[in-house]
Design an enzyme around this catalytic site. Structure first.
Site, mmCIF file in Angstrom:
data_model
loop_
_atom_site.group_PDB
_atom_site.id
_atom_site.type_symbol
_atom_site.label_atom_id
_atom_site.label_comp_id
_atom_site.label_asym_id
_atom_site.label_seq_id
_atom_site.Cartn_x
_atom_site.Cartn_y
_atom_site.Cartn_z
ATOM 1 N N PRO A 166 0.785 -1.244 0.000
ATOM 2 C CA PRO A 166 0.000 0.000 0.000
ATOM 3 C C PRO A 166 0.814 1.290 0.000
ATOM 4 C CG PRO A 166 0.075 -0.904 2.209
ATOM 5 C CD PRO A 166 0.810 -1.879 1.332
ATOM 6 N N CYS A 167 2.099 1.234 -0.339
ATOM 7 C CA CYS A 167 2.931 2.433 -0.216
ATOM 8 C C CYS A 167 2.507 3.562 -1.151
ATOM 9 C CB CYS A 167 4.404 2.084 -0.438
ATOM 10 S SG CYS A 167 4.765 1.348 -2.037
#
Length: 221
Positions: A166-167
């Site tokens: 999810p960066c």
């Protein structure tokens, strides 16, 4: 209300039931992704439930939705089972998808599944191959965002899950929402969060990875 393009863990927990209702009503295959126009491919929801993990406070309570779907082709003896969870990542402050896939060689005509004959899929290459085969997709079709293997951040078992890191999710979702101006000031918080989760589903959740599995409402007469 949603601020700075992100939702909180509290907002996720508060409105995940409404999004799950939308998911159960509208999850379907897009026919155009199949060589045969989709007539030989089916999507069935096998299981769906919400799990709340114990916590001392309401704001820090962790919740996830787990859904099992079966993708099958009428001309094939096997199907692809996908378990996927929708949950919230506190560090990145975004929803996150984890999923695992299984090849089922024993699905009967009645739809019953023999769990003892289900084989886990543990590589992206095998996942892509089975996805193409079951849905009758051409070999030059592409999945969405790159997936990796990891343990689940909320389910403490020995299973290995696929997931999209999810960066970049927060930045991309903020861009999508600003470009489409989809969150109106007059919208309720519930409507804003459901819209947000729908955009996330299509980009970094199941719909982003498998473009043929869409949240598309049934056409009204």
């Amino acid at each position: 209300m949603i601020k700075d393009g992100k939702i909180s863990n509290y907002q996720f927990n508060k409105h995940i039931d409404e999004f799950n209702e939308l998911l159960l009503r509208n999850l379907r295959l897009i026919p155009s992704y199949s060589k045969s126009g989709g007539s030989d491919a089916n999507l069935d929801i096998i299981n769906n439930y919400k799990k709340e993990l114990n916590s001392n406070t309401k704001n820090s309570k962790k919740t996830y939705i787990l859904t099992r779907i079966c993708l099958s082709g009428s001309y094939l003896p096997n199907c692809l089972l996908i378990d996927f969870t929708l949950s919230y990542d506190d560090f990145y402050m975004v929803p996150v998808l984890y999923f695992r896939a299984f090849k089922d060689n024993s699905k009967s005509t009645s739809g019953n599944i023999d769990e003892t004959r289900v084989t886990p899929i543990v590589s992206t290459e095998e996942l892509v191959s089975n996805y193409y085969s079951v849905l009758g997709l051409s070999s030059d079709s592409n999945l969405g965002p790159t997936v990796t293997l990891d343990s689940h951040h909320l389910i403490t078992d020995s299973s290995v899950w696929f997931y999209v890191h999810p960066c970049e999710t927060l930045h991309r979702l903020r861009e999508f929402m600003e470009a489409d101006n989809c969150l109106l000031p007059c919208d309720s918080e519930q409507l804003q969060v459901v819209k947000y989760l729908s955009i996330w589903y299509a980009t970094y959740s199941l719909g982003g990875i498998f473009p043929s599995i869409s949240l598309r409402p049934t056409s009204q007469p």
